[in-house]
Scaffold this motif. Structure first.
Motif, PDB file in Angstrom:
ATOM      1  N   HIS A   1      -2.024  -1.084 -10.649  1.00 13.21           N
ATOM      2  CA  HIS A   1      -2.283   0.154 -11.392  1.00 13.21           C
ATOM      3  C   HIS A   1      -1.270   0.236 -12.533  1.00 13.21           C
ATOM      4  O   HIS A   1      -0.368  -0.596 -12.631  1.00 13.21           O
TER       5      HIS A   1
ATOM      6  N   HIS B   1       0.906  -3.229 -12.927  1.00 12.14           N
ATOM      7  CA  HIS B   1       1.800  -3.899 -11.977  1.00 12.14           C
ATOM      8  C   HIS B   1       1.194  -3.877 -10.586  1.00 12.14           C
ATOM      9  O   HIS B   1       0.504  -2.930 -10.219  1.00 12.14           O
TER      10      HIS B   1
ATOM     11  N   ARG C   1       0.981   2.526  -2.160  1.00 10.09           N
ATOM     12  CA  ARG C   1       2.378   2.084  -2.098  1.00 10.09           C
ATOM     13  C   ARG C   1       2.944   2.644  -0.792  1.00 10.09           C
ATOM     14  O   ARG C   1       2.966   3.857  -0.592  1.00 10.09           O
TER      15      ARG C   1
ATOM     16  N   HIS D   1       0.819   3.416 -15.009  1.00 11.22           N
ATOM     17  CA  HIS D   1       1.038   4.850 -15.194  1.00 11.22           C
ATOM     18  C   HIS D   1       2.111   5.093 -16.245  1.00 11.22           C
ATOM     19  O   HIS D   1       2.856   4.166 -16.618  1.00 11.22           O
TER      20      HIS D   1
ATOM     21  N   ARG E   1      12.817  -1.450  -9.732  1.00  7.06           N
ATOM     22  CA  ARG E   1      12.868  -1.945  -8.345  1.00  7.06           C
ATOM     23  C   ARG E   1      14.236  -2.576  -8.174  1.00  7.06           C
ATOM     24  O   ARG E   1      14.659  -3.348  -9.041  1.00  7.06           O
TER      25      ARG E   1
HETATM   26 FE   LIG Z   1       3.274   2.074  -9.742  1.00  2.00          FE
END
Ligand SMILES: [Fe+2]
Length: 348
Positions: free
Chosen positions: A108, A149, A72, A110, A116
């Motif tokens: 990934h 995502h 990211r 988590h 966002r």
């Molecule tokens: Fe993420």
């Protein structure tokens, strides 16, 4: 003989502390007044990150690392009072993420929940649990805890959004998990706009049963949220501190969209001079439209569209608007309310 012993002198106390210290025991009375305090005294400070400064740095970072290598590509907005802790407030993380045309930020999942808030550019998508949504400036998007995502930009322009995550809350509980699938991008298994059709119109599929505390609606488009505020502004007076302010909700429960993060959108009329206000949930703001000023802790920050600023817990702040403004914000209010901790105070 009295049962009350004579207090030891400083030397005797020190010897006692040293003796118990090696066995991981310490005297509460030496630290009590720093732990149980009269009111919040956060190390966090008010601050503003201007878009004019951040945008060139984000684009510069694109020349240093790809989204795929970075996983990211984010510039973290670190609170000046909490440097090195990767957070904007004591409980929440914020950063500005850039995805260039043609790039993919790999899939990934988590434990941390993410929001966002799209700041700039069009043509990029976020995929959540097999459904893609193309993002427009002002859209609010959720990545629920433990959902796969990925982000991609098949468009022609750089796309930048504000990320907000509950990293420090999950860390507090030592409950972090992360998984990376082999495929960089998820297969699209659901129709784009499907979750919005089912949950975005103040109605629910008739047999729907929530499977988590997170909203089943993961995309809250700006045009709808802004229209709601505009309608409110026509139908009643502005709140003296907040203007017209709406909170985003989980349409299935009426609660917050993310169990750990509350999100809001507010409109301030031109010429608004806000009343001083404070609350225990330190709040991060992102300006969508308009210019004005944010006053907090004796500092005065002029704001413009796409700027991000932060008000620490229990610090008085006020918002003034030189033009009509629309401002997004988020905080840890759901956690504080669940624990009966949240307080607010409006100046008279
Ligand atoms: Fe993420």
């Amino acid at each position: 003989m009295s049962a009350v012993l004579k207090p030891a002198n400083q030397g005797e106390r020190k010897a006692f502390y040293d003796k118990i210290d090696v066995h991981n025991v310490s005297p509460l009375w030496e630290v009590l007044h720093g732990i149980i305090i009269k009111e919040p005294n956060s190390a966090a400070m008010p601050y503003l990150w201007s878009w004019a400064r951040m945008r060139p740095w984000l684009l510069e970072s694109a020349g240093l690392i790809t989204a795929e290598e970075a996983e990211r590509r984010v510039l973290v907005l670190e609170n000046p009072g909490l440097r090195g802790k990767t957070r904007i407030t004591n409980s929440l993380y914020a950063g500005l993420q850039l995805i260039m045309p043609g790039e993919v930020a790999p899939a990934h999942r988590h434990s941390q929940s993410a929001l966002r808030f799209v700041v700039d550019g069009r043509g990029a998508y976020t995929a959540v649990d097999g459904e893609r949504v193309f993002m427009e400036p002002g859209d609010f998007i959720i990545t629920p805890s433990w959902t796969f995502h990925d982000h991609g930009n098949p468009g022609k322009e750089p796309v930048i959004w504000l990320d907000g995550l509950d990293v420090a809350i999950v860390e507090l509980f030592d409950a972090q998990f992360l998984e990376r699938p082999e495929a960089k991008s998820q297969k699209t298994t659901r129709t784009q706009g499907g979750s919005f059709a089912s949950f975005g119109n103040t109605m629910l599929p008739v047999n729907y049963k929530p499977s988590s505390h997170t909203s089943p609606l993961f995309w809250y488009p700006y045009d709808r949220s802004r229209a709601a505020l505009a309608g409110m502004s026509q139908s009643g007076p502005a709140h003296p501190a907040h203007g017209w302010k709406l909170q985003y909700i989980n349409p299935a429960t009426g609660g917050y969209p993310i169990p750990t993060i509350a999100t809001f959108l507010q409109m301030l009329p031109k010429g608004f001079r806000g009343r001083e206000y404070r609350s225990t949930d330190a709040t991060t703001f992102c300006v969508v439209e308009g210019r004005g000023s944010f006053r907090c802790g004796g500092q005065d920050f002029a704001f413009a569209p796409k700027d991000v600023f932060v008000a620490p817990s229990w610090r008085q702040y006020r918002l003034d608007a030189d033009e009509e403004c629309v401002i997004f914000s988020f905080s840890d209010r759901p956690v504080q309310q669940a624990l009966d901790l949240w307080r607010e105070q409006e100046s008279a």
